[in-house]
Structure formats: structure tokens, C-alpha cells
Write a protein that holds these residues in place. Structure first.
Motif, short mmCIF file in Angstrom:
data_model
loop_
_atom_site.label_atom_id
_atom_site.label_comp_id
_atom_site.label_asym_id
_atom_site.label_seq_id
_atom_site.Cartn_x
_atom_site.Cartn_y
_atom_site.Cartn_z
N UNK A 154 0.84 -1.20 0.00
CA UNK A 154 0.00 0.00 0.00
C UNK A 154 0.87 1.25 0.00
N UNK A 155 1.97 1.22 0.76
CA UNK A 155 2.88 2.37 0.79
C UNK A 155 3.65 2.48 -0.52
N UNK A 156 4.00 1.33 -1.10
CA UNK A 156 4.70 1.35 -2.40
C UNK A 156 3.82 1.96 -3.48
N UNK A 157 2.53 1.68 -3.42
CA UNK A 157 1.60 2.28 -4.39
C UNK A 157 1.56 3.80 -4.24
N UNK A 158 1.50 4.26 -2.99
CA UNK A 158 1.40 5.70 -2.75
C UNK A 158 2.71 6.42 -3.04
N UNK A 159 3.84 5.78 -2.73
CA UNK A 159 5.14 6.46 -2.86
C UNK A 159 5.77 6.27 -4.23
N UNK A 160 5.46 5.17 -4.91
CA UNK A 160 6.16 4.86 -6.16
C UNK A 160 5.22 4.71 -7.35
N UNK A 161 4.21 3.87 -7.25
CA UNK A 161 3.37 3.55 -8.41
C UNK A 161 2.60 4.76 -8.93
N UNK A 162 1.81 5.38 -8.05
CA UNK A 162 0.93 6.46 -8.51
C UNK A 162 1.68 7.69 -8.97
N UNK A 163 2.75 8.15 -8.24
CA UNK A 163 3.52 9.28 -8.78
C UNK A 163 4.15 8.99 -10.13
N UNK A 164 4.65 7.76 -10.32
CA UNK A 164 5.28 7.43 -11.60
C UNK A 164 4.25 7.27 -12.71
N UNK A 165 3.07 6.76 -12.38
CA UNK A 165 1.99 6.73 -13.39
C UNK A 165 1.64 8.14 -13.82
N UNK A 166 1.57 9.05 -12.84
CA UNK A 166 1.29 10.44 -13.15
C UNK A 166 2.40 11.03 -14.03
N UNK A 167 3.65 10.67 -13.72
CA UNK A 167 4.78 11.19 -14.50
C UNK A 167 4.73 10.68 -15.95
N UNK A 168 4.45 9.39 -16.13
CA UNK A 168 4.39 8.83 -17.48
C UNK A 168 3.32 9.53 -18.32
N UNK A 169 2.16 9.72 -17.69
CA UNK A 169 1.07 10.41 -18.41
C UNK A 169 1.45 11.85 -18.71
N UNK A 170 2.09 12.53 -17.75
CA UNK A 170 2.46 13.93 -17.94
C UNK A 170 3.49 14.09 -19.04
N UNK A 171 4.45 13.15 -19.11
CA UNK A 171 5.51 13.27 -20.12
C UNK A 171 5.00 13.02 -21.53
N UNK A 172 3.92 12.33 -21.67
CA UNK A 172 3.35 12.07 -23.00
C UNK A 172 1.90 12.52 -23.04
N UNK A 173 1.64 13.66 -22.40
CA UNK A 173 0.26 14.09 -22.20
C UNK A 173 -0.46 14.38 -23.50
N UNK A 174 0.25 15.00 -24.46
CA UNK A 174 -0.43 15.33 -25.72
C UNK A 174 -0.87 14.08 -26.46
N UNK A 175 0.02 13.07 -26.55
CA UNK A 175 -0.36 11.81 -27.22
C UNK A 175 -1.49 11.10 -26.47
N UNK A 176 -1.43 11.17 -25.14
CA UNK A 176 -2.48 10.55 -24.33
C UNK A 176 -3.83 11.21 -24.58
N UNK A 177 -3.83 12.54 -24.58
CA UNK A 177 -5.09 13.27 -24.79
C UNK A 177 -5.65 12.97 -26.17
#
Length: 391
Positions: free
Chosen positions: A115-138
Motif C-alpha cells: 500500500x505504501x509502495x503504491x502511494x510512494x512509487x506507483x501512482x507518482x510514476x503513473x502520473x509522470x508517465x502520463x504527464x511526459x506524453x500528455x499530448x499523445x495521451x489526450x
């Protein structure tokens, strides 16, 4: 540890890891890729996101996979009369059970850590991946769904032609550096600046409204920078408790306690005003809503650590149920044994878990109610284990 104990433990570990690997693979790759493609996400973005789904999947799959492994091994041993032979040799079946229970105990803490790994690692990195390719994602989502929403940003379009958005409507929430934006244009294009990584909105012939600053029309091309969408920092103060790390929860509890205390003081001052004409019912309702919101968040924060720990200990509870039921059924059909164990878990454990968590989040009896489901399952499992050892 004796040879028979090592044998049982090794068989449990082998089946558990095999079951876990297959389940996580199917859920992460099969479910994640399929859902991503349905939503129109680019394949490259989906592949980059897959590793960060694994901790999310593990905390759900570990209890079930451990239960399946226990049902398989102990059911097979009981069906082939190995348990009976062990009893005839004067060995208490508990000698076979305690190494498995110990393994489940430590796996419970591992699941809790997920649960802590999800909060500290998974979700921030998912956010980062989406942010770095936000235009293609949109663009990918808009081509299939005609609308896209993310962290204070939403867009709805009539159609998408190559990289052009036809008749789009944009809404951008306010930040510390810029007011809220409402934009309607005839045509627009999204592009990420290769140097800064900031998402740019290039549009023409439309109307834009900047917060309280008024509405403006423009026929020419304009560029709007959506820099706040590329921030990978998750705001702790507004984040739900489930998205916070264990380290951040005490800080948030302290913050919410201060806000609640201040809100209670302000509300009491409004109600007890000496001048009846100065009492504003609308202001009192607003103050009450403000107090209720932060009081509920405080209760959820106070229960969050215990909630995660009790969910993690579901692994130990499942094993306590699985071992005696598998021995009692004496069947090598591991699937039927698994469902014999899982059905009462589904009908009893999970409803009690939901009720307990909701009771704790409402602030009743502190965080203790989150352990109701675990306590009931362990009690039933302990009685069944006692009966198996006795008989």
C-alpha cells in the motif's frame, strides 16, 4: 525444521509464486493493455505504465493466491492420507501448519507495505508517465471518447482530424500561478515543448474566460501554456488518505486537527454572537460544511494506517481458514476446495471489512472496527484448526 516441514513449505511457495505470477500477468498485461487500448492510449504509454501497475495488483492477488496454494497442498496431502499417516506416527498436524502460518504472517506485512509502495512509487510514476506524453495521451482518448479529464483539466471535442481538434471546449482549474480558464475555439492543437516538457495549447478563433478577469474573444492564433499539468508532485493537503504514504499521514493528521479546532472555534463564535442580526445562516452553513469536510478527512486519516494493516493481514486470515478446510475435505480437487473456502470469505469477510472500514471512517470507536473482519475470520480458523488437530 524437519524434512516434512520443509517439503510442505516449499510446495506452498512454488504453487503460490506460480499462481501469483500468472494472475498478476493476466491482470496487468491482459486487463491493463486491453483497457488502455479501449481508451485510446498510445501503445508506448501503456507499456511504460505497466510496471507501475504491479504493486496495485499484488496487494489484491497475494491473499487469494496464498489461499489457493494452501488448498492445493493440504488438500492433496489429506486426499492421499498423508495427514492421517502423520497423525498415526504421533506427529501433531500443527507441526505442518505453523511454518505456513509463519510465512503467511510475513506475507501480510509485505502486502501492507505494498500500500505504501503504491502511494510512494506507483501512482507518482503513473502520473509522470502520463504527464511526459500528455499530448499523445489526450489525442488517443479524444479519438475514441471525444472527452478527456485529468487533474483539473478537461476537454470535449466534436471530432479529431489528425492533430487538429475540431470545436473543442477546454476547462482548466485555477493554480497559484494562473486563474481558471474556460476556452471555446473553432480549432486547436496540443503540443509538448521538447525543451521544457510543458504542454502548449495552440488555438484560434475563439473565446476565453480567465477566472474573474472577464471574457475575451480572439480571431488570431493564441498559445496557452498548461504548465501545472506536467507537475508530478501530488498535493498531500488535498489528496485522499489512500494516496498518502505512511510518512505523510501523521503530518496530515496534525494539519487536519488544527483546521478542525479552528473551524469549531469559528463556528461557535458565529452561533454564540451577541447580536442576533449579525448571525448569517448562509455563513453558518458554509462553516459547518467546512468543519464536516475536514472532520471526515481527519477520521479517515486516523483510520488509514490500521485499515492498510488489517487488509494486509487478510493473507494470514485466509490461510487460517484454508488449511483446516482443505484437511477436512480430503479432496485433491484444489479448485473446489478453494471455492469452498472462498465462498464464506466472500459472504462474511468482505462485507464485515466494508462495514468496519466505513464505521472507522465515520469516526465511531476509533480505528478498531477495521479489524472486525480479521478477528472473525481468525476466530473461525482457530476453531477449525483446533478441531482438525483434535480429530
Amino acid at each position: 525444521m524437519s524434512t516434512i516441514q520443509r517439503y510442505v513449505l516449499w510446495e506452498i511457495i512454488k504453487i503460490f509464486l506460480l499462481c501469483l505470477g500468472i494472475t498478476v500477468l493476466l491482470m496487468t498485461v491482459g486487463g491493463g493493455v486491453n483497457e488502455g487500448l479501449k481508451k485510446g492510449l498510445p501503445p508506448g504509454v501503456i507499456l511504460n505504465m505497466l510496471p507501475y501497475f504491479i504493486p496495485e495488483m499484488l496487494r489484491y492477488t497475494i491473499p487469494g493466491c496464498m489461499l489457493f496454494a494452501v488448498c492445493t497442498v493440504f488438500g492433496r496431502m489429506a486426499a492421499s492420507s498423508e495427514i492421517t499417516a502423520i497423525k498415526s506416527a504421533g506427529i501433531n498436524p500443527m507441526e505442518l501448519m505453523w511454518p505456513v502460518l509463519t510465512l503467511a504472517y510475513f506475507l501480510s506485512f509485505f502486502t501492507f507495505w505494498m500500500y505504501d509502495a503504491c502511494a510512494a512509487w506507483s501512482r507518482p510514476n503513473l502520473h509522470r508517465v502520463v504527464a511526459e506524453s500528455l499530448d499523445d495521451t489526450v489525442y488517443g482518448v479524444l479519438r475514441t471518447q471525444r472527452n478527456f479529464k485529468m487533474s483539473g483539466f478537461s476537454v470535449t471535442v466534436k471530432s479529431v482530424q489528425d492533430r487538429k481538434l475540431i470545436s473543442p471546449t477546454f476547462q482548466v482549474a485555477a493554480t497559484d500561478s494562473q486563474p481558471s480558464i474556460y476556452l471555446e475555439v473553432e480549432e486547436a492543437e496540443l503540443k509538448t515543448d521538447p525543451e521544457t516538457g510543458i504542454l502548449q495549447l495552440m488555438c484560434r478563433d475563439g473565446t476565453v474566460e480567465f477566472g474573474d478577469e472577464g471574457k475575451f474573444e480572439f480571431p488570431d492564433e493564441r498559445v496557452i501554456y498548461l504548465d501545472h499539468l506536467n507537475s508530478i508532485e501530488l498535493n498531500e493537503d488535498s489528496s485522499t488518505p489512500a494516496n498518502l504514504t505512511l510518512k505523510a499521514i501523521p503530518r496530515q493528521i496534525e494539519r487536519e486537527e488544527g483546521i478542525v479546532e479552528e473551524a469549531q472555534t469559528d463556528l461557535a463564535a458565529m452561533i454564540q454572537s451577541e447580536d442576533p442580526e449579525a448571525i448569517d445562516p448562509e455563513a453558518i452553513d458554509t462553516a459547518r460544511n467546512h468543519l464536516d469536510h475536514h472532520q471526515k478527512r481527519l477520521f479517515r486519516l486516523q483510520a488509514e494506517r490500521q485499515r492498510r494493516l488489517s487488509n494486509g493481514f487478510g493473507v494470514f486470515c485466509f490461510v487460517c481458514m484454508g488449511i483446516p478446510v482443505a484437511v477436512w475435505r480430503k479432496s485433491s480437487d484444489n479448485v473446489s476446495t478453494f471455492f469452498t473456502c472462498f465462498l464464506p470469505i466472500l459472504l462474511l469477510y468482505y462485507p464485515l471489512l466494508v462495514i468496519g472500514e466505513q464505521t472507522a471512517r465515520d469516526g465511531h470507536f476509533g480505528a478498531a472496527p477495521v479489524w472486525i473482519a480479521d478477528a472473525v475470520l481468525i476466530a473461525i480458523g482457530a476453531i477449525l484448526i483446533w478441531r482438525v488437530n483434535r480429530n
